[in-house]
Write an enzyme that holds these catalytic residues in place. Structure first.
Site, mmCIF file in Angstrom:
data_model
loop_
_atom_site.group_PDB
_atom_site.id
_atom_site.type_symbol
_atom_site.label_atom_id
_atom_site.label_comp_id
_atom_site.label_asym_id
_atom_site.label_seq_id
_atom_site.Cartn_x
_atom_site.Cartn_y
_atom_site.Cartn_z
ATOM 1 C CG HIS A 143 -112.689 8.398 -35.388
ATOM 2 N ND1 HIS A 143 -112.335 7.936 -34.136
ATOM 3 C CD2 HIS A 143 -113.542 7.475 -35.892
ATOM 4 C CE1 HIS A 143 -112.952 6.796 -33.886
ATOM 5 N NE2 HIS A 143 -113.697 6.480 -34.937
ATOM 6 C CD GLU A 144 -116.274 8.220 -38.673
ATOM 7 O OE1 GLU A 144 -116.175 7.125 -39.287
ATOM 8 O OE2 GLU A 144 -116.694 8.281 -37.507
ATOM 9 C CG HIS A 192 -113.024 3.963 -39.100
ATOM 10 N ND1 HIS A 192 -112.485 2.964 -38.332
ATOM 11 C CD2 HIS A 192 -113.909 4.611 -38.307
ATOM 12 C CE1 HIS A 192 -113.008 3.014 -37.117
ATOM 13 N NE2 HIS A 192 -113.881 3.999 -37.063
ATOM 14 C CG HIS A 197 -113.121 1.849 -33.135
ATOM 15 N ND1 HIS A 197 -114.291 1.249 -33.519
ATOM 16 C CD2 HIS A 197 -113.232 3.149 -33.491
ATOM 17 C CE1 HIS A 197 -115.080 2.154 -34.095
ATOM 18 N NE2 HIS A 197 -114.459 3.311 -34.082
ATOM 19 C CE1 TYR A 230 -116.148 0.403 -28.558
ATOM 20 C CE2 TYR A 230 -115.742 1.993 -30.284
ATOM 21 C CZ TYR A 230 -116.276 0.787 -29.854
ATOM 22 O OH TYR A 230 -116.944 -0.034 -30.748
#
Lengths: 41, 644
Positions: free
Chosen positions: B91-92, B95, B101, B150
């Site tokens: 996930h990071e 980014h 997101h 989210y």
């Protein structure tokens, strides 16, 4: 063996990235995004 | 959705540094996350060797990253305490690669509803969206299954969801942290123009008649046949499990129709390795004799590509009958090659034969062990279900067992236990820096579409328990007595793992349970080498010869010295307390006295100029007022005359 014969690294709680950051008192953009100086301005 | 702007892209191979601050378990997890990128995308990672921009992974406070390549040289990405989960790392890094997101897409309100009064005060800005001028969704539909979405409880001020999906089926799907979704990969591969990956080689589910380019050998007694079911089993293929009428095929070697010792050989197409190590995995169903066997060969071609050598890599014997079995075979091929599957008729009666399906080949490490749990649904339906795996040995010789806790209402727990083993006398205690990676396999036929759930833990030899013992000490010293199913007594240490491995709902989704079978893949490896500092690049220094060549072209004056910087010769000039030489060849002299004189004379000159401007202004203004006064006086005199 005893029922509690385990060490739970999550302490019984399923925490997401944002929960971890909130618990640390971080107020990052959208919960986990670090903005640079230009973006902050 | 991605940030618009080519300047935010990283090169396809991203330089990185794993800083010393990182926990050792986190380092291992990060390297595993890199392997997922290498398998499913064209993004690769390499240790930093001095490139202008790189990602420095640190143990900061929390889990965070910047979005896109910020061109700051050292760009930080934090994997802090409790962030050492593979999907968090994925996930990071998404980014960092340029993704926001998922629910910040410009069209998000078509797909989810934000319940604003359930959001923590001051956190409402976290639910902003980006216009399609700033973010690009790359022509991909809204993805509830994105690893960048989210969860429904994000930033909630109570217990009610802050995000409600407009399609209720996805209510508990959002917020998955297992692996990249199909759309995550589609977007990443579109953004970076990926056409291939480093690690993926081939996947075959035999649904197409061309059987993935596999060829039948002519030097054998029988052929493999492409079928959809066999009377003696299997009654369906493994890919679709008979759910799709008219489709669902696998390859079958009918051992009942040949003599003992007869073979059928099926060879893959030619494959070209890049990394030099491979993992072959496939499912086998045995409905023939107990002694029927499947041999795996590698046909490797030499440099001239004409000759080849056939090497037996694995003999798979004693294949249990009655259901599909999963096998992993480790390969170490460096030249172009084919994988060869040879079915061999064994002795004893056969009513069917051997079937294979869902073959995957990738340049990744195979898991060390596989825990096959049959009839799994009976366990999730029974209360207080706790499962213990068979005993396994790690590559270093430590005996261990996995414990799956299905008894909780919402979550499934998984724990790693050291147990007493045959090698304990020769091993180091407490057990140091062995990382156990436990993966619940998503049994999608194509390895690129699997969203397997994985967690890792690492043994810390310094960790103690409440009673002062070392947690990872020898089981015969700190373990509790336990019994194997056959009644054999052994010692089992306390388990170390998580109560939140996966939710029951997610466990029942996708292909985690397929044909009532579950597979947990296990790897226990020594990661003590990750305790040391990653080697930092040394700035390249010019050689003596190259310095002499460049300096011969320049002559420094006034005792200046020639030096080479950034492959360019330049003069370093002499300087004293209040004087210095400057210029390209140190030809000009400067001093503090000169500076003072220049400053003082500049000030005086400016003062003089402003004084002149002021005097002229005053003079002109005075003159103007004098004229005006005299013309007013005449007017008054005339007026007076008129009156009289």
């Amino acid at each position: 063996t005893p029922d509690n014969f385990v060490k739970d690294i999550d302490g019984g709680i399923d925490r997401d990235i944002f929960d971890i950051n909130e618990d640390l008192g971080l107020d990052l953009f959208e919960g986990d995004i670090r903005l640079d100086g230009v973006q902050v301005r | 959705n991605s940030i618009i702007g080519e300047n935010y892209r990283w090169p396809h191979t991203i330089p990185y540094v794993l800083e010393d601050s990182l926990e050792i378990n986190a380092k291992g997890v990060i390297l595993n996350a890199f392997e997922r990128y290498r398998l499913k995308t064209c993004i690769d990672f390499k240790p930093w060797t001095g490139e202008a921009n790189y990602i420095s992974v640190i143990k900061g406070s929390g889990c965070w990253s910047s979005v896109g390549n910020r061109h700051v040289g050292r760009q930080e990405l934090s994997i802090g305490a409790n962030c050492d989960r593979i999907a968090t790392v994925q996930h990071e890094f998404l980014h960092a690669l340029g993704f926001w997101h998922e629910q910040s897409r410009s069209d998000r309100d078509d797909y989810v509803s934000i319940v604003w009064d359930r959001i923590q005060s001051g956190r409402e800005h976290n639910f902003n969206t980006y216009s399609d001028q700033l973010s690009d969704s790359l022509n991909v539909p809204y993805d509830y299954t994105s690893v960048m979405h989210y969860s429904k409880t994000a930033f909630q001020n109570g217990t009610e969801p802050t995000i409600v999906t407009r399609i209720s089926d996805f209510e508990d799907v959002i917020g998955q942290r297992m692996d990249f979704s199909d759309y995550d990969l589609l977007k990443l591969n579109r953004l970076y123009n990926c056409s291939s990956s480093l690690s993926f080689m081939d996947s075959c589910n035999f649904e197409l008649e061309n059987v993935c380019g596999m060829i039948q050998s002519s030097g054998d007694s029988a052929d493999w046949q492409r079928v959809s079911q066999i009377p003696s089993g299997p009654d369906s293929d493994h890919s679709n499990m008979g759910q799709c009428e008219g489709s669902g095929f696998f390859m079958h070697f009918n051992s009942s129709s040949v003599n003992v010792g007869a073979t059928a050989v099926l060879e893959s197409r030619v494959l070209y390795p890049k990394r030099g190590f491979q993992c072959l995995q496939f499912y086998v169903y045995n409905s023939g004799s107990e002694s029927d066997q499947l041999n795996i060969y590698i046909r490797e071609y030499s440099a001239d590509s004409v000759n080849s050598s056939l090497t037996l890599v694995e003999e798979i014997k004693g294949i249990p009958s009655g259901n599909w079995q999963l096998y992993y075979v480790t390969l170490k091929v460096t030249n172009k090659f084919r994988v060869v599957f040879e079915g061999r008729r064994g002795s004893g009666a056969s009513l069917g034969g051997l079937s294979i399906d869902d073959i995957n080949l990738s340049e990744t490490q195979c898991p060390h062990h596989v825990w096959h749990i049959r009839n799994f649904t009976q366990f999730i339906e029974s209360p207080n279900a706790t499962l213990y795996s068979p005993p396994f040995y790690s590559s270093k010789g430590y005996a261990f067992q996995i414990h799956l806790d299905l008894s909780q209402l919402t979550n499934v727990g998984i724990y790693f236990h050291l147990i007493s083993g045959a090698n304990d006398d020769q091993l180091q205690w407490p057990c140091p820096w062995q990382q156990a990676t436990m993966t619940l396999l998503d049994q999608n036929p194509d390895i690129r579409q699997r969203m397997s759930n994985q967690r890792s833990i690492t043994t810390d030899p310094f960790m103690t328990t409440d009673n002062g013992n070392y947690f990872w000490d020898r089981p015969s010293k700190v373990g509790e007595v336990a019994l194997f199913p056959n009644g054999t007594e052994f010692r089992r240490n306390r388990g170390y793992g998580t109560s939140a491995f996966i939710t029951h709902e997610r466990l029942k989704s996708r292909d985690f349970i397929k044909g009532n079978d579950v597979f947990i893949l296990l790897t226990v490896e020594d990661i003590s080498h990750l305790n040391s500092t990653q080697v930092q690049p040394i700035p390249s220094m010019p050689t003596t010869a190259s310095v002499e060549d460049l300096c011969s072209q320049i002559r420094c004056e006034n005792d200046g010295i020639c030096a080479v910087r950034d492959d360019k010769a330049e003069c370093r000039c002499q300087a004293g307390e209040d004087w210095w030489y400057m210029g390209e060849r140190c030809e000009k002299r400067g001093s503090t006295r000169d500076t003072i004189v220049i400053a003082a004379s500049s000030t005086a000159a400016v003062f003089a100029a402003m004084l002149i401007v002021t005097l002229v202004s005053v003079y002109c203004t005075k003159k103007k007022y004098r004229k005006r006064t005299s013309s007013k006086t005449e007017a008054v005199t005339l007026e007076n005359k008129n009156v009289y």
